[in-house]
Design a protein around this motif. Structure first.
Motif, short mmCIF file in Angstrom:
data_model
loop_
_atom_site.label_atom_id
_atom_site.label_comp_id
_atom_site.label_asym_id
_atom_site.label_seq_id
_atom_site.Cartn_x
_atom_site.Cartn_y
_atom_site.Cartn_z
N PRO A 120 -44.31 145.07 -105.52
CA PRO A 120 -45.26 145.34 -104.87
C PRO A 120 -46.44 144.14 -105.14
O PRO A 120 -46.34 143.57 -106.14
CB PRO A 120 -45.82 146.59 -105.68
N ARG A 121 -47.24 144.04 -104.00
CA ARG A 121 -48.41 143.16 -104.11
C ARG A 121 -49.49 143.46 -103.62
O ARG A 121 -49.68 144.31 -102.68
CB ARG A 121 -47.63 141.79 -103.32
N THR A 122 -50.62 142.81 -104.17
CA THR A 122 -51.89 143.03 -103.61
C THR A 122 -52.17 141.73 -102.88
O THR A 122 -52.28 140.75 -103.51
CB THR A 122 -53.05 143.32 -104.70
N ILE A 123 -52.37 141.80 -101.70
CA ILE A 123 -52.44 140.50 -100.94
C ILE A 123 -53.59 140.28 -100.08
O ILE A 123 -54.32 140.88 -99.45
CB ILE A 123 -51.42 140.59 -99.86
N MET A 124 -54.51 139.19 -101.03
CA MET A 124 -55.81 138.91 -100.61
C MET A 124 -55.84 137.37 -99.88
O MET A 124 -56.95 136.58 -100.42
CB MET A 124 -56.59 139.17 -101.75
N THR A 125 -55.07 137.05 -99.38
CA THR A 125 -54.91 135.82 -98.83
C THR A 125 -55.36 135.90 -97.25
O THR A 125 -55.73 136.82 -96.73
CB THR A 125 -53.33 135.27 -98.69
N PRO A 126 -55.56 134.86 -96.51
CA PRO A 126 -55.91 134.95 -95.06
C PRO A 126 -54.78 135.27 -94.20
O PRO A 126 -54.85 134.98 -92.96
CB PRO A 126 -56.28 133.58 -94.58
N GLY A 127 -53.77 135.91 -94.77
CA GLY A 127 -52.61 136.46 -94.04
C GLY A 127 -51.42 135.65 -94.32
O GLY A 127 -51.29 134.67 -94.69
N SER A 142 -52.29 126.81 -111.24
CA SER A 142 -52.11 127.51 -112.32
C SER A 142 -52.91 128.86 -112.35
O SER A 142 -52.19 129.97 -112.73
CB SER A 142 -52.66 126.69 -113.37
N VAL A 143 -54.22 128.96 -111.97
CA VAL A 143 -54.86 130.40 -111.83
C VAL A 143 -54.07 131.15 -110.79
O VAL A 143 -54.05 132.27 -111.13
CB VAL A 143 -56.31 130.00 -111.28
N ARG A 144 -53.72 130.62 -109.50
CA ARG A 144 -53.10 131.56 -108.69
C ARG A 144 -51.61 131.98 -109.14
O ARG A 144 -51.45 133.04 -108.88
CB ARG A 144 -52.75 130.36 -107.24
N SER A 145 -50.95 131.06 -109.91
CA SER A 145 -49.67 131.72 -110.50
C SER A 145 -49.89 132.78 -111.25
O SER A 145 -49.31 133.74 -111.44
CB SER A 145 -48.83 130.63 -111.27
N MET A 163 -37.09 147.66 -93.38
CA MET A 163 -38.31 146.99 -92.41
C MET A 163 -39.46 147.56 -92.80
O MET A 163 -40.45 146.99 -92.27
CB MET A 163 -37.94 147.31 -90.98
N SER A 164 -39.50 148.75 -93.66
CA SER A 164 -40.82 149.58 -94.08
C SER A 164 -41.27 149.01 -95.27
O SER A 164 -42.09 149.59 -96.01
CB SER A 164 -40.70 150.94 -93.79
N TYR A 165 -40.15 148.30 -96.15
CA TYR A 165 -40.81 147.79 -97.39
C TYR A 165 -42.15 146.88 -97.27
O TYR A 165 -42.54 146.36 -95.98
CB TYR A 165 -39.92 146.75 -98.00
N PRO A 166 -42.81 146.78 -98.16
CA PRO A 166 -44.43 146.14 -98.13
C PRO A 166 -44.25 144.70 -97.94
O PRO A 166 -43.09 144.19 -98.27
CB PRO A 166 -44.98 146.63 -99.36
N ILE A 167 -45.46 144.27 -97.68
CA ILE A 167 -45.26 142.69 -97.24
C ILE A 167 -45.36 141.84 -98.73
O ILE A 167 -45.68 142.30 -99.73
CB ILE A 167 -46.54 142.66 -96.34
N LEU A 168 -44.65 140.80 -98.16
CA LEU A 168 -44.72 139.74 -99.25
C LEU A 168 -45.54 138.42 -98.45
O LEU A 168 -45.18 138.15 -97.29
CB LEU A 168 -43.25 139.21 -99.94
N GLY A 169 -46.22 137.84 -99.24
CA GLY A 169 -46.60 136.31 -98.64
C GLY A 169 -45.50 135.52 -98.54
O GLY A 169 -44.35 135.60 -99.28
N GLN A 170 -45.74 134.56 -97.45
CA GLN A 170 -44.47 133.64 -97.08
C GLN A 170 -44.32 132.63 -98.29
O GLN A 170 -43.02 131.96 -98.09
CB GLN A 170 -44.71 133.06 -95.66
N PHE A 171 -44.95 132.44 -99.11
CA PHE A 171 -44.85 131.29 -100.26
C PHE A 171 -44.66 132.07 -101.48
O PHE A 171 -44.60 131.38 -102.59
CB PHE A 171 -45.81 130.32 -100.27
N ASP A 172 -44.64 133.34 -101.64
CA ASP A 172 -44.43 134.07 -102.56
C ASP A 172 -42.95 133.77 -103.21
O ASP A 172 -42.01 133.83 -102.35
CB ASP A 172 -44.49 135.33 -102.55
N PRO A 173 -42.66 133.36 -104.51
CA PRO A 173 -41.50 133.11 -104.95
C PRO A 173 -40.51 134.11 -104.76
O PRO A 173 -39.38 133.82 -104.48
CB PRO A 173 -41.65 132.84 -106.73
N ALA A 174 -40.88 135.10 -104.69
CA ALA A 174 -40.06 136.45 -104.48
C ALA A 174 -39.58 136.28 -102.81
O ALA A 174 -38.40 136.63 -102.64
CB ALA A 174 -40.49 137.96 -104.60
#
Lengths: 414, 414
Positions: free
Chosen positions: A11-18, A335-338, B30-41
């Motif tokens: 699970p992630r809280t995603i606060m990027t511009p997408g 480092s803060v982002r990580s 396909m219904s799993y929540p979003i990850l950012g595209q550069f998220d290490p996961a």
């Protein structure tokens, strides 16, 4: 990384511009079973979606449908459709995505004229209109919401100038659609491309777009029915046909239109997701949605200010859905982002090119744009900054944001 | 059509050559929540998927990843990458999708030589090898499983001939991957493009592909880093760059590779679906999966024969996953298809071009390829034909298919 660390996704809280978090209703819709692409239930859904996209883009254009690819597929489809080799194209640039429009236009053989401004600013529309007068381009392509710098390009008067000088205005509204007003008809925009994974909060994978009769007329001259579908001599035209088959707007509109000419196999699950996502936007109402984005921006920026952080860029053209923060002197931004991601499961973004390592970008888009996310992000950022040795007035950021929400609630309840 | 008739989508038994039903595990993924595209996961998942695609394509190629678009986006990406304007390309055609390869190659500036055979047949590999010898093309592009006619093109020896004459062999395996052997390395195929919505049973939207070092070398000469990402003078090459930005394999491999250069925003939900879909294929095992497809083909064709229906096309090159049936004299094929869909919720397909109105096409692909679907389809088709006034020996089709299943079970339990 062990498979268990990424499957199923954490699970992630995603606060990027997408890409940002998708509405659970959208995720659920994406798991509905498959329909064939020519099943009447599916084509009815396609037609209904076209009507909904017209409302989203605030247009009465006949053409409003998604391209089956990520946002840049939509941008490329439009540019490939309107640009013939040797055409003059004007691209105003003040960020990464302006460069992308330049890149795509150039690849399709345009003679591109660029006007540039420093990253973190936007153009006065008069500057662009003067450039149109000077260069007389066939196409003007520009970015409405430049996510790399968090700026909103005002569009007033540019559409009218394009009509006067017989140019087509192509607008990248990938970051703004559904979060900030995009008034296609009022602003006389000839083609507009939106994105799914930002303020619409649908996973990346489609590019909803619209274009008007001026663009349709141009495309009509380039129509070419595919080999294997056309009869001898039928459906080819004298003017140079579009280079790409996959991104050929003439073929796409024959597929989405009553002709229903076979082209690609429509992306079933993505279409379901977009359908539900746009439904949610229209249920909320565009104006209410824009107000909501403004409110959370206000709470977020109040919290950042209380932490002593400074915003990047010209405030007069700040994009409401992306907040850019100068990384404080002596702090390692990555480092803060990580730490935010690893310890709190919260993602914020860095930036590109001249801004790489200089700013963080915090998105407040669509489903991710909510009180919980804003408060969690402020609290976690504060903790990460303290952990990196910065002197931050502990506790104040979250309190400042909560004050904004309390004020808003007082106003709303009258 | 009232919204309630299509939202949420009605249940269907899909027995077309694609899109077919998706495995519920895929739909859930396909219904799993979003990850950012550069998220290490997320990048770990991308790397893992590349390894799984190598197993699916039976290759040790470094490059194996999906293009973010429907199958033809993958075909176009490969052809746009290997074709420079003026290049000679040979396309053997005996169905609609051969024409598509011709169309795409031509759009990218190739001088295309076509050899054609009647729809419903396949080429003897020797015919293709002779044409290679005669025309000395730079690229040979052909369709492995031609769904428009239900034929399988044998590939033996063609790869070796391409090496001998210094041509690249590009194979459209959209319909075969995961259902019929596709032996990339053994057959010396230089580039292979698969589809998601057929034997992999993942919704349409990605095109997994692979290509070898011969193709990589050619691409290396055309690499061009995008404006806004490249430094002055860096990352451009002397040879003509690729026309499309979205489908530029050089950029895509820099995005999927350790460079992780920003390009499009990866399609999160589609990637989850493909990941789970390929996992299911590898869990079943490729050989077991091919056997399963053969078994259900045998049951289906036994049932069709018992109904007195005749199969279309040369039986020596029948595609196991698509069965083409001649529409009986005096029967309106579209009316039968509509009755199957409206009354039974079962979809079968018609065909294109010279076969339009002449044949039905019944797919047995991936998740749709199961006993329940085969039996329901035979029963419903029999009922629809009776309803259309055809004399059909009632009940025998389903019994014949059940006999096949009983035999198979007897063999398996030994």
């Amino acid at each position: 990384m062990n498979e268990h660390a990424f499957w199923p996704p954490p699970p992630r809280t995603i606060m990027t511009p997408g890409p940002v978090e998708a509405d659970p209703r959208v995720l659920r819709a994406m798991s509905y079973p498959i329909l064939g692409q020519f099943d009447p239930a599916f084509t009815a859904m396609m037609n209904e979606l076209m009507g909904m996209l017209r409302r989203l883009f605030r247009t009465s254009n006949r053409q409003a449908y998604p391209v089956d690819g990520t946002s840049r597929a939509g941008l490329e489809a439009v540019l490939a459709g309107v640009i013939e080799p040797g055409d003059r194209v004007l691209v105003p640039i003040c960020g990464r995505f302006g460069h992308l429009l330049h890149e795509i236009a150039e690849r399709y053989g345009a003679e591109v004229t660029v006007i540039e401004r420093e990253w973190g600013t936007a153009f006065d529309p008069e500057e662009i209109i003067r450039a149109i007068r000077r260069h007389r381009p066939k196409v003007v392509a520009l970015v409405h919401g430049e996510t790399s710098t968090g700026r909103l390009q005002p569009l007033d008067g540019i559409g009218a100038a394009c009509r006067e000088y017989d140019a087509l205005l192509v607008v990248d509204a990938v970051a703004t659609i559904g979060g900030v007003p995009v008034n296609t008809d009022d602003w006389q925009l000839d083609a507009v491309v939106g994105g799914t994974q930002k303020c619409l909060s649908v996973p990346s994978g489609m590019a909803p777009l619209t274009y008007n009769a001026r663009v349709e007329r141009l495309l009509a001259g380039r129509r070419r029915i595919e080999r294997g579908l056309r009869s001898a001599g039928e459906g080819t035209s004298a003017r140079p046909y579009i280079r790409s088959n996959y991104l050929d707007l003439c073929q796409l509109q024959d597929y989405w239109g009553p002709e229903r000419l076979n082209h690609h196999t429509e992306m079933t699950a993505m279409l379901y997701g977009l359908y539900e996502g746009v439904r949610i936007v229209l249920e909320e109402g565009l104006e209410a949605r824009f107000r909501r984005h403004r409110m959370h921006e206000r709470a977020l920026t109040a919290g950042l200010a209380a932490m002593g952080l400074r915003l990047f860029g010209d405030p007069s053209c700040k994009l409401p859905v992306v907040t850019c923060v100068n990384i404080p002197e002596g702090i390692d931004g990555e480092s803060v982002r990580s730490m935010l991601l690893d310890a709190f499961g919260i993602e914020i973004a860095g930036s590109f090119g001249p801004l790489k390592g200089r700013i963080w970008r915090i998105g407040t888009m669509g489903y991710s744009c909510n009180m919980r996310n804003v408060l969690l992000t402020l609290g976690a950022l504060e903790a990460a900054l303290l952990r990196h040795g910065m002197r931050v007035p502990a506790g104040q950021a979250v309190q400042a944001a909560m004050d904004v929400y309390a004020e808003e609630q007082a106003v709303q309840t009258g």
